[in-house]
Design a protein around this motif. Structure first.
Motif, PDB file in Angstrom:
ATOM      1  N   ILE A  88       0.832  -1.205   0.000  1.00 33.44           N
ATOM      2  CA  ILE A  88       0.000   0.000   0.000  1.00 33.44           C
ATOM      3  C   ILE A  88       0.861   1.248   0.000  1.00 33.44           C
ATOM      4  O   ILE A  88       0.627   2.187  -0.774  1.00 33.44           O
ATOM      5  N   ASN A  89       1.867   1.267   0.856  1.00 37.58           N
ATOM      6  CA  ASN A  89       2.724   2.455   0.938  1.00 37.58           C
ATOM      7  C   ASN A  89       3.526   2.667  -0.338  1.00 37.58           C
ATOM      8  O   ASN A  89       3.768   3.807  -0.740  1.00 37.58           O
ATOM      9  N   ARG A  90       3.977   1.584  -0.968  1.00 36.95           N
ATOM     10  CA  ARG A  90       4.685   1.705  -2.245  1.00 36.95           C
ATOM     11  C   ARG A  90       3.780   2.315  -3.301  1.00 36.95           C
ATOM     12  O   ARG A  90       4.189   3.187  -4.065  1.00 36.95           O
ATOM     13  N   ARG A  91       2.542   1.853  -3.329  1.00 37.07           N
ATOM     14  CA  ARG A  91       1.608   2.385  -4.325  1.00 37.07           C
ATOM     15  C   ARG A  91       1.311   3.859  -4.050  1.00 37.07           C
ATOM     16  O   ARG A  91       1.262   4.674  -4.976  1.00 37.07           O
ATOM     17  N   GLU A 107       1.415  -0.890 -17.284  1.00 33.46           N
ATOM     18  CA  GLU A 107       1.950  -0.417 -16.003  1.00 33.46           C
ATOM     19  C   GLU A 107       1.109  -0.934 -14.839  1.00 33.46           C
ATOM     20  O   GLU A 107       1.644  -1.266 -13.775  1.00 33.46           O
ATOM     21  N   LYS A 108      -0.199  -0.997 -15.012  1.00 34.88           N
ATOM     22  CA  LYS A 108      -1.075  -1.544 -13.969  1.00 34.88           C
ATOM     23  C   LYS A 108      -0.771  -3.019 -13.714  1.00 34.88           C
ATOM     24  O   LYS A 108      -0.697  -3.454 -12.564  1.00 34.88           O
ATOM     25  N   ARG A 109      -0.601  -3.775 -14.800  1.00 30.10           N
ATOM     26  CA  ARG A 109      -0.292  -5.196 -14.640  1.00 30.10           C
ATOM     27  C   ARG A 109       1.053  -5.391 -13.963  1.00 30.10           C
ATOM     28  O   ARG A 109       1.216  -6.284 -13.130  1.00 30.10           O
ATOM     29  N   ARG A 110       2.025  -4.554 -14.334  1.00 26.94           N
ATOM     30  CA  ARG A 110       3.341  -4.648 -13.706  1.00 26.94           C
ATOM     31  C   ARG A 110       3.252  -4.348 -12.211  1.00 26.94           C
ATOM     32  O   ARG A 110       3.880  -5.018 -11.397  1.00 26.94           O
ATOM     33  N   ALA A 111       2.442  -3.363 -11.856  1.00 26.93           N
ATOM     34  CA  ALA A 111       2.272  -3.024 -10.439  1.00 26.93           C
ATOM     35  C   ALA A 111       1.600  -4.153  -9.675  1.00 26.93           C
ATOM     36  O   ALA A 111       1.965  -4.449  -8.531  1.00 26.93           O
ATOM     37  N   VAL A 112       0.628  -4.803 -10.310  1.00 28.57           N
ATOM     38  CA  VAL A 112      -0.050  -5.938  -9.662  1.00 28.57           C
ATOM     39  C   VAL A 112       0.923  -7.086  -9.426  1.00 28.57           C
ATOM     40  O   VAL A 112       0.934  -7.697  -8.344  1.00 28.57           O
ATOM     41  N   ILE A 113       1.755  -7.379 -10.412  1.00 26.40           N
ATOM     42  CA  ILE A 113       2.732  -8.467 -10.271  1.00 26.40           C
ATOM     43  C   ILE A 113       3.710  -8.157  -9.144  1.00 26.40           C
ATOM     44  O   ILE A 113       4.045  -9.027  -8.330  1.00 26.40           O
ATOM     45  N   GLN A 114       4.175  -6.925  -9.075  1.00 29.80           N
ATOM     46  CA  GLN A 114       5.103  -6.536  -8.010  1.00 29.80           C
ATOM     47  C   GLN A 114       4.448  -6.670  -6.629  1.00 29.80           C
ATOM     48  O   GLN A 114       5.073  -7.145  -5.682  1.00 29.80           O
ATOM     49  N   ASP A 115       3.186  -6.242  -6.527  1.00 29.27           N
ATOM     50  CA  ASP A 115       2.480  -6.362  -5.250  1.00 29.27           C
ATOM     51  C   ASP A 115       2.285  -7.819  -4.858  1.00 29.27           C
ATOM     52  O   ASP A 115       2.397  -8.182  -3.677  1.00 29.27           O
ATOM     53  N   LEU A 116       1.987  -8.679  -5.839  1.00 28.32           N
ATOM     54  CA  LEU A 116       1.807 -10.105  -5.545  1.00 28.32           C
ATOM     55  C   LEU A 116       3.120 -10.741  -5.091  1.00 28.32           C
ATOM     56  O   LEU A 116       3.128 -11.613  -4.217  1.00 28.32           O
ATOM     57  N   MET A 117       4.225 -10.312  -5.686  1.00 28.04           N
ATOM     58  CA  MET A 117       5.525 -10.831  -5.266  1.00 28.04           C
ATOM     59  C   MET A 117       5.826 -10.468  -3.815  1.00 28.04           C
ATOM     60  O   MET A 117       6.443 -11.247  -3.086  1.00 28.04           O
ATOM     61  N   VAL A 165       9.707  -6.654  11.571  1.00 28.60           N
ATOM     62  CA  VAL A 165      10.337  -5.381  11.891  1.00 28.60           C
ATOM     63  C   VAL A 165      11.038  -4.806  10.660  1.00 28.60           C
ATOM     64  O   VAL A 165      10.947  -3.594  10.384  1.00 28.60           O
ATOM     65  N   ALA A 166      11.729  -5.658   9.914  1.00 28.36           N
ATOM     66  CA  ALA A 166      12.430  -5.193   8.715  1.00 28.36           C
ATOM     67  C   ALA A 166      11.447  -4.680   7.665  1.00 28.36           C
ATOM     68  O   ALA A 166      11.643  -3.605   7.072  1.00 28.36           O
ATOM     69  N   ILE A 167      10.362  -5.430   7.424  1.00 27.04           N
ATOM     70  CA  ILE A 167       9.357  -5.003   6.448  1.00 27.04           C
ATOM     71  C   ILE A 167       8.679  -3.720   6.911  1.00 27.04           C
ATOM     72  O   ILE A 167       8.429  -2.807   6.118  1.00 27.04           O
ATOM     73  N   GLY A 168       8.381  -3.628   8.215  1.00 29.20           N
ATOM     74  CA  GLY A 168       7.757  -2.426   8.757  1.00 29.20           C
ATOM     75  C   GLY A 168       8.653  -1.206   8.612  1.00 29.20           C
ATOM     76  O   GLY A 168       8.165  -0.096   8.376  1.00 29.20           O
ATOM     77  N   THR A 169       9.958  -1.399   8.748  1.00 29.44           N
ATOM     78  CA  THR A 169      10.893  -0.285   8.604  1.00 29.44           C
ATOM     79  C   THR A 169      10.926   0.231   7.171  1.00 29.44           C
ATOM     80  O   THR A 169      10.912   1.439   6.929  1.00 29.44           O
ATOM     81  N   VAL A 170      10.956  -0.691   6.195  1.00 31.03           N
ATOM     82  CA  VAL A 170      10.917  -0.289   4.785  1.00 31.03           C
ATOM     83  C   VAL A 170       9.593   0.400   4.468  1.00 31.03           C
ATOM     84  O   VAL A 170       9.544   1.410   3.756  1.00 31.03           O
ATOM     85  N   SER A 171       8.501  -0.145   5.025  1.00 33.96           N
ATOM     86  CA  SER A 171       7.191   0.459   4.815  1.00 33.96           C
ATOM     87  C   SER A 171       7.130   1.864   5.409  1.00 33.96           C
ATOM     88  O   SER A 171       6.511   2.774   4.841  1.00 33.96           O
ATOM     89  N   LEU A 172       7.786   2.056   6.545  1.00 32.91           N
ATOM     90  CA  LEU A 172       7.839   3.383   7.170  1.00 32.91           C
ATOM     91  C   LEU A 172       8.522   4.392   6.262  1.00 32.91           C
ATOM     92  O   LEU A 172       8.086   5.548   6.142  1.00 32.91           O
ATOM     93  N   PHE A 173       9.590   3.965   5.604  1.00 37.38           N
ATOM     94  CA  PHE A 173      10.304   4.841   4.671  1.00 37.38           C
ATOM     95  C   PHE A 173       9.381   5.293   3.543  1.00 37.38           C
ATOM     96  O   PHE A 173       9.322   6.489   3.207  1.00 37.38           O
ATOM     97  N   TYR A 174       8.643   4.349   2.948  1.00 33.20           N
ATOM     98  CA  TYR A 174       7.727   4.704   1.864  1.00 33.20           C
ATOM     99  C   TYR A 174       6.601   5.601   2.361  1.00 33.20           C
ATOM    100  O   TYR A 174       6.157   6.513   1.653  1.00 33.20           O
ATOM    101  N   CYS A 175       6.108   5.322   3.578  1.00 31.85           N
ATOM    102  CA  CYS A 175       5.010   6.116   4.128  1.00 31.85           C
ATOM    103  C   CYS A 175       5.429   7.565   4.322  1.00 31.85           C
ATOM    104  O   CYS A 175       4.710   8.495   3.918  1.00 31.85           O
TER     105      CYS A 175
END
Length: 326
Positions: A88-91, A107-117, A165-175
């Motif tokens: 969500i934060n990346r988007r 571009e939408k399909r590429r974004a969906v694939i990245q989110d699924l990964m 914690v690691a994922i939350g930290t990266v998410s914090l950066f995007y947020c």
């Protein structure tokens, strides 16, 4: 009188329903991160609801295949919700910094694939990683149901406890980056959202949802690491020693695990956190314009049958009051 386990059964089922209500509109808008959030939180609530019913007052090894699936999904959920928040934060960051108003279908399909990964790939990797430090097939806790089991070694902290914690930290950066970009480019953002289904209100709700989840993930993940470290860490003794009794299924009575504060807090914290995620999500998206239209279509035939010909929604999307006119 309802006992704690029955109380959880009711709330977990409500959480499942609340995750299902706004799903259609987010799926229609290609909001992969929020769809995955609803799927993981709703699936977790549903499975824990079933477990609280099936294993209420017993610890019988029922349906081993289901127990395998349920315990593995619990492991996946260790990173699934934080990973969805990261999506969500990346988007949001990409929307806030986009130079093109209308993305192409490619571009939408590429974004969906990245989110699924991220939202599906990382949880699958977590299941694989947990097997390395898994001491037995699964445990069955009375009133709770099946749960995975791991040996508390330094490798466990790296493979299991550090991920949220690691994922939350990266998410914090995007947020933080998305918030800064949003306030710098408010005029352009209004033009972009006026030409798409990604409205300004939905953007702000998504940002509030991911920030709420994120500021819960990092402190909670840190707390689990500290408590687990204090419980005592044993050296890694190798693959053969760790999996020597892997086929064993350990059954634990409720009076045993409830008498251990650390174990009781861990189990209850896990399953109630899923309910909390469902309720928080509905608090942000359960009264949007789309869902209010859905409620209107759903309640209109019911209201007419009970003699209430009309009903009116009052207030904004975050504070909704319904008046039935009979």
């Amino acid at each position: 009188m309802l006992y704690p386990n029955e109380v959880y059964t009711v709330f977990s089922f409500i959480g499942f329903v609340l995750c299902a209500i706004p799903f259609y509109w987010h799926f229609k808008a290609w909001n992969t991160g929020t769809c995955l959030f609803m799927i993981w939180a709703g699936l977790g609530c549903l499975m824990q609801c079933i477990n609280s019913i099936v294993w209420n007052g017993n610890m019988i090894n029922r349906v081993p295949v289901y127990c395998d699936i349920s315990s593995r999904i619990q492991i996946a959920q260790n990173v699934a919700i934080p990973a969805c928040s990261l999506c969500i934060n990346r988007r949001l960051y990409k929307v806030a910094t986009a130079k093109v108003m209308m993305p192409t279908d490619a571009e939408k399909r590429r974004a969906v694939i990245q989110d699924l990964m991220i939202g599906v790939g990382l949880p699958i990797l977590q299941i694989i990683a947990q097997y390395i430090v898994s001491s037995n097939r699964y445990n069955i806790f009375e009133d709770f149901g099946p749960s995975s089991s791991s040996v508390l070694t330094p490798l466990t902290f790296v493979l299991i406890y550090a991920w949220p914690v690691a994922i939350g930290t990266v998410s914090l950066f995007y947020c933080v980056s998305a918030i800064c970009a949003f306030y710098k480019r408010q005029r352009l953002f209004k033009q972009m959202t006026s030409h798409s289904q990604f409205s300004r209100g939905r953007y702000l709700r998504l940002m509030a949802l991911s920030a709420t989840e994120m500021f819960g993930t990092i402190p909670l993940g840190t707390y689990i690491i500290v408590v687990s470290a204090k419980a005592g860490v044993t050296p890694w003794q190798g693959w053969a020693a760790t999996h020597s009794n892997y086929s064993e299924v350990i059954q634990i009575a409720s009076f045993i695990w409830r008498s251990d504060p650390g174990m009781a807090n861990g189990l209850e914290m896990f399953r109630w956190s899923l309910v909390a995620c469902a309720f928080v999500f509905f608090a942000f998206f359960g009264f949007t314009d789309e869902t209010r239209q859905f409620y209107r279509r759903m309640y209109k035939p019911i209201a007419s049958r009970i003699g209430c010909s009309r009903f009116i929604f009052h207030g904004p999307s975050y504070l909704c009051v319904v008046h039935l006119l009979c």
